[in-house]
Design a protein around this motif. Sequence first.
Motif, PDB file in Angstrom:
ATOM      1  N   ILE A 382       0.867  -1.181   0.000  1.00  0.00           N
ATOM      2  CA  ILE A 382       0.000   0.000   0.000  1.00  0.00           C
ATOM      3  C   ILE A 382       0.904   1.231   0.000  1.00  0.00           C
ATOM      4  N   THR A 383       0.727   2.108  -0.983  1.00  0.00           N
ATOM      5  CA  THR A 383       1.595   3.278  -1.026  1.00  0.00           C
ATOM      6  C   THR A 383       0.794   4.541  -0.752  1.00  0.00           C
ATOM      7  N   GLU A 384       1.469   5.486  -0.140  1.00  0.00           N
ATOM      8  CA  GLU A 384       0.859   6.752   0.263  1.00  0.00           C
ATOM      9  C   GLU A 384       1.082   7.821  -0.798  1.00  0.00           C
ATOM     10  N   SER A 385       0.258   8.833  -0.760  1.00  0.00           N
ATOM     11  CA  SER A 385       0.449   9.991  -1.613  1.00  0.00           C
ATOM     12  C   SER A 385       1.759  10.686  -1.221  1.00  0.00           C
ATOM     13  N   GLY A 386       2.404  11.318  -2.190  1.00  0.00           N
ATOM     14  CA  GLY A 386       3.739  11.883  -1.982  1.00  0.00           C
ATOM     15  C   GLY A 386       4.682  11.134  -2.908  1.00  0.00           C
ATOM     16  N   ASP A 387       5.956  11.209  -2.651  1.00  0.00           N
ATOM     17  CA  ASP A 387       6.906  10.526  -3.542  1.00  0.00           C
ATOM     18  C   ASP A 387       6.559   9.047  -3.690  1.00  0.00           C
ATOM     19  N   GLN A 406      -4.194   5.183  -3.546  1.00  0.00           N
ATOM     20  CA  GLN A 406      -5.123   6.173  -4.106  1.00  0.00           C
ATOM     21  C   GLN A 406      -4.424   6.831  -5.286  1.00  0.00           C
ATOM     22  N   GLY A 407      -4.469   6.145  -6.411  1.00  0.00           N
ATOM     23  CA  GLY A 407      -3.677   6.557  -7.563  1.00  0.00           C
ATOM     24  C   GLY A 407      -4.224   7.751  -8.310  1.00  0.00           C
ATOM     25  N   PHE A 408      -5.408   8.206  -7.964  1.00  0.00           N
ATOM     26  CA  PHE A 408      -5.962   9.365  -8.660  1.00  0.00           C
ATOM     27  C   PHE A 408      -6.351  10.472  -7.674  1.00  0.00           C
ATOM     28  N   TYR A 409      -7.163  10.139  -6.696  1.00  0.00           N
ATOM     29  CA  TYR A 409      -7.588  11.152  -5.711  1.00  0.00           C
ATOM     30  C   TYR A 409      -6.404  11.577  -4.853  1.00  0.00           C
ATOM     31  N   MET A 412      -3.264  12.178   1.066  1.00  0.00           N
ATOM     32  CA  MET A 412      -2.350  11.679   2.091  1.00  0.00           C
ATOM     33  C   MET A 412      -3.192  11.164   3.259  1.00  0.00           C
ATOM     34  N   GLY A 413      -2.669  10.179   3.959  1.00  0.00           N
ATOM     35  CA  GLY A 413      -3.362   9.660   5.135  1.00  0.00           C
ATOM     36  C   GLY A 413      -4.077   8.353   4.886  1.00  0.00           C
ATOM     37  N   GLY A 435       5.498   8.417   3.157  1.00  0.00           N
ATOM     38  CA  GLY A 435       6.396   9.527   3.466  1.00  0.00           C
ATOM     39  C   GLY A 435       6.168   9.967   4.904  1.00  0.00           C
ATOM     40  N   ASP A 436       7.109  10.764   5.437  1.00  0.00           N
ATOM     41  CA  ASP A 436       6.923  11.230   6.819  1.00  0.00           C
ATOM     42  C   ASP A 436       5.707  12.150   6.922  1.00  0.00           C
ATOM     43  N   GLY A 437       5.453  12.948   5.872  1.00  0.00           N
ATOM     44  CA  GLY A 437       4.293  13.837   5.909  1.00  0.00           C
ATOM     45  C   GLY A 437       2.991  13.051   5.936  1.00  0.00           C
ATOM     46  N   ALA A 438       2.873  12.072   5.070  1.00  0.00           N
ATOM     47  CA  ALA A 438       1.652  11.258   5.027  1.00  0.00           C
ATOM     48  C   ALA A 438       1.486  10.507   6.350  1.00  0.00           C
ATOM     49  N   PHE A 439       2.589   9.982   6.874  1.00  0.00           N
ATOM     50  CA  PHE A 439       2.488   9.239   8.132  1.00  0.00           C
ATOM     51  C   PHE A 439       2.004  10.148   9.253  1.00  0.00           C
ATOM     52  N   GLN A 440       2.462  11.400   9.253  1.00  0.00           N
ATOM     53  CA  GLN A 440       2.060  12.289  10.349  1.00  0.00           C
ATOM     54  C   GLN A 440       0.575  12.649  10.283  1.00  0.00           C
TER      55      GLN A 440
END
Length: 551
Positions: A382-387, A406-409, A412-413, A435-440
């Motif tokens: 499962i990959t997060e938005s961001g890099d 979430q490959g289109f919408y 993050m989160g 990413g650290d941002g998405a994780f936070q």
Amino acid sequence: MALGDFLVAYLRKIGVTHLFGIPGDLVLRLFLRFGARRGLRVVTLSHEPGVGFAADGYARATGRIGVVCVTYGAGGHNMVNPVAGSFSERVPLLVLSGGPGDEERKLGTLIHHQAKEIESQLRIYRELTCAARLLDDPHTAAETVHEVVKAIWREQRPGYLEVHRDMVERRIPVPRELIEWDGALHFARSDESNVAEAVRDTVARFNAARRPMVTVGIEAYRYKLRREVQRLAEHMGAPVATTVLSKGAFPEDHPLFLGVHIGAISPPAILHRVDRADLVINLGAMQTDMELGSRPPQVTRDRSIWAVDGRVHVSFHTYTDVHIRDFVRGLLRARLRRHRESVRYHDNLPREGRATAEPLEVTALLHEVNRFLRDHPRHLVITESGDMLFAGLDVRVGRAGGYLAQGFYASMGFGVPGALGAQLGAGVRPLVLAGDGAFQMTGQEIAQAPRYGLNPIVVVINNGGWQIFRPVVRRTALLDLPPWPYAELARAWGGRGFRVDSALALRAALAEAARSRSFVLIEARVMPDDLSPVSRKYIQASARHGRWARA
Ligand SMILES: Cc1ncc(C[n+]2csc(CCOP(=O)(O)OP(=O)(O)O)c2C)c(N)n1
Ligand SMILES: [Mg+2]
């Protein structure tokens, strides 16, 4: 029977096992009915966005309807973003919200949790769902529930039901047809002659084509056509690509799998193959900027066939009322010329070097993840938005259904709560790349994992900020994030925590994670200006098209 009991019985009848939610006084009676013995398995998380993403992850991973139950106002409004994501990425969710009772509304005082008007929340959800209804009439309540759920299934999109608190115990009549119904939901029916004609037209073009190829889109996934699409591709012997959103719909170790197509920024070999194609058959792909690599659509219509949204577009004409399921099944019955192209898989990664103790780079991290998946194929990535949304395109998942994002919408989160819901529903261990941002944003929901017996592996790629924007931002301090003690937090929350700075250390931590029964968090430190190959291409392409100005 009481409306609350009807809802429980109805959901059980259609095969719902789990309900994700957070209670509140305006929904408490309904919530308690769901949680009663012989009800549903109620899963509570810390924050409604997490609840919504978890239900969405459950629905994506199982192919069933994800159900959420929230309180009115503060809860319902908190749930808006995940539901919007489910709407645009075709995920079937049922949102149940409470609300104030009739008597209290008549008093004329404002009721807590209210925003503008009592009806505001319903209006918001009308915008984000395929069907949104208030259950205020006992005589029609049962049929209304049925209508909303049928629409959710048909459209594979969220639906909304608001149940005000004085309605939960109201007795409602249940029509005989609903009592006798077997609980099976159906997809839309096609017009048979339109299907036959669309299939004939497609077969003629396919059999005349010399270099055809197939793109598998998200509808093939949602309408449960993965196996049929694979058989069809094998009949055709033509190369198959997926899109960003549908990655995982086709097994990536299949001999016909070419890779992920993302328009002009695809790996050169994929781009070349698409350009050489004299026919591209798109099965269920949406035309979005993400799917096309941040470029305006340049689909050569006379060389393509698109089946999506209940229509089949063949060259410059369109067949209406042709559902993708009937179209694919029609093609499977047709006599198709068999091509024998030998296909190679392509990604965007440089060749794998030897893993070292040198500082970790994103490409080396991706090689390590791929190595881990070769040895442990039964994981759900499962990959997060961001890099990581772009980096993830270079993660190779052998089995179909082994990848979610979430490959289109691209909110993050989604990652951590989505993984909890997916593992609850499908029982497969997730590997989250965040990413650290998405994780936070929602990563703290991992603290819920131990009490549900869940054990995702979460790799937090810590580059110290929202660094995907770094190539186009001069004042990089605008992107900074505080350093969280990720590994310590994981240990305090009942999991295992690692911090790695090199490919070798990451390899060792992943091996430990594979042996661990609890959840695992691996903080992987990379440099702030390091990005995956696809992100670099995406940002350059966006900057070229003037979408992102330097600031
Ligand atoms: C809910 C939400 N808010 C804002 C954004 C815009 N956005 C996209 S990527 C990104 C930064 C991602 O940072 P991080 O998760 O640390 O990943 P990195 O790119 O640094 O690897 C932001 C803020 C978004 N996609 N979703
Ligand atoms: Mg970051």
